[in-house]
Design a protein around this motif. Structure first.
Motif, PDB file in Angstrom:
ATOM      1  N   GLU A  30     -26.805  29.159  37.454  1.00 58.81           N
ATOM      2  CA  GLU A  30     -26.934  30.061  38.560  1.00 58.81           C
ATOM      3  C   GLU A  30     -25.749  30.654  38.862  1.00 58.81           C
ATOM      4  OE1 GLU A  30     -30.037  29.847  41.710  1.00 58.81           O
ATOM      5  OE2 GLU A  30     -30.059  27.964  41.193  1.00 58.81           O
ATOM      6  N   LYS A 108     -22.878  29.463  40.855  1.00 60.39           N
ATOM      7  CA  LYS A 108     -23.615  28.984  42.281  1.00 60.39           C
ATOM      8  C   LYS A 108     -24.081  27.237  42.027  1.00 60.39           C
ATOM      9  CE  LYS A 108     -27.013  30.686  45.522  1.00 60.39           C
ATOM     10  NZ  LYS A 108     -27.481  29.805  46.021  1.00 60.39           N
ATOM     11  N   SER A 109     -24.758  26.877  40.878  1.00 60.03           N
ATOM     12  CA  SER A 109     -25.324  25.699  40.571  1.00 60.03           C
ATOM     13  C   SER A 109     -25.556  25.479  39.087  1.00 60.03           C
ATOM     14  CB  SER A 109     -26.438  25.461  41.251  1.00 60.03           C
ATOM     15  OG  SER A 109     -27.526  25.912  40.697  1.00 60.03           O
ATOM     16  N   GLU A 111     -27.930  23.137  36.278  1.00 64.02           N
ATOM     17  CA  GLU A 111     -28.894  21.749  36.280  1.00 64.02           C
ATOM     18  C   GLU A 111     -28.657  21.362  34.986  1.00 64.02           C
ATOM     19  OE1 GLU A 111     -32.399  23.556  39.192  1.00 64.02           O
ATOM     20  OE2 GLU A 111     -32.974  22.921  37.044  1.00 64.02           O
TER      21      GLU A 111
END
Ligand code: ZN
Length: 115
Positions: A30, A108-109, A111
């Motif tokens: 993200e 942002k992130s 996974e």
């Protein structure tokens, strides 16, 4: 191309983070990008698709969060969406303003998938 070097840079960080976490695969990335960051939406989407090829994130879903620019006026304390680089306050016409958001270029992130 400007965006491709940004995308490759992002992938270097993603790759290092994923390996540090002991991941086998990255499933999602993200990104948070400001509308005043100088990055073109179409160009960065294409560049990311290119940059993830044959990497740990080759199957990752890349999600873009676009942040619009917001500025604040020092004189009347209003917040507004600036129209151009001069950031003139629409409430009092002051030039005594500063940008609050819009220049973001962040991961942002991430996974990851582990076996
Ligand atoms: Zn103002």
């Amino acid at each position: 191309m400007h965006e491709l070097s940004i995308a490759l840079n992002i992938m270097e960080i993603v790759d290092a983070e994923a390996r540090a976490a002991g991941a086998d695969e990255v499933s999602k990335i993200e990104l948070e990008i400001g509308s005043w960051s100088g990055v073109e939406p179409d160009a960065i989407e294409m560049a990311m698709a290119e940059a993830i090829r044959e990497t740990i994130a080759s199957k990752a879903k890349v999600v873009f969060h676009w942040r619009k620019a917001m500025a604040a006026c020092e004189d009347c304390c209003n917040e507004f969406e600036p129209e151009d680089i001069f950031k003139i306050c629409p409430y009092c016409n002051s030039l005594n303003t500063h940008l609050l958001t819009g220049k973001e270029l962040n991961i942002k992130s991430i996974e990851v998938v582990k076996d």
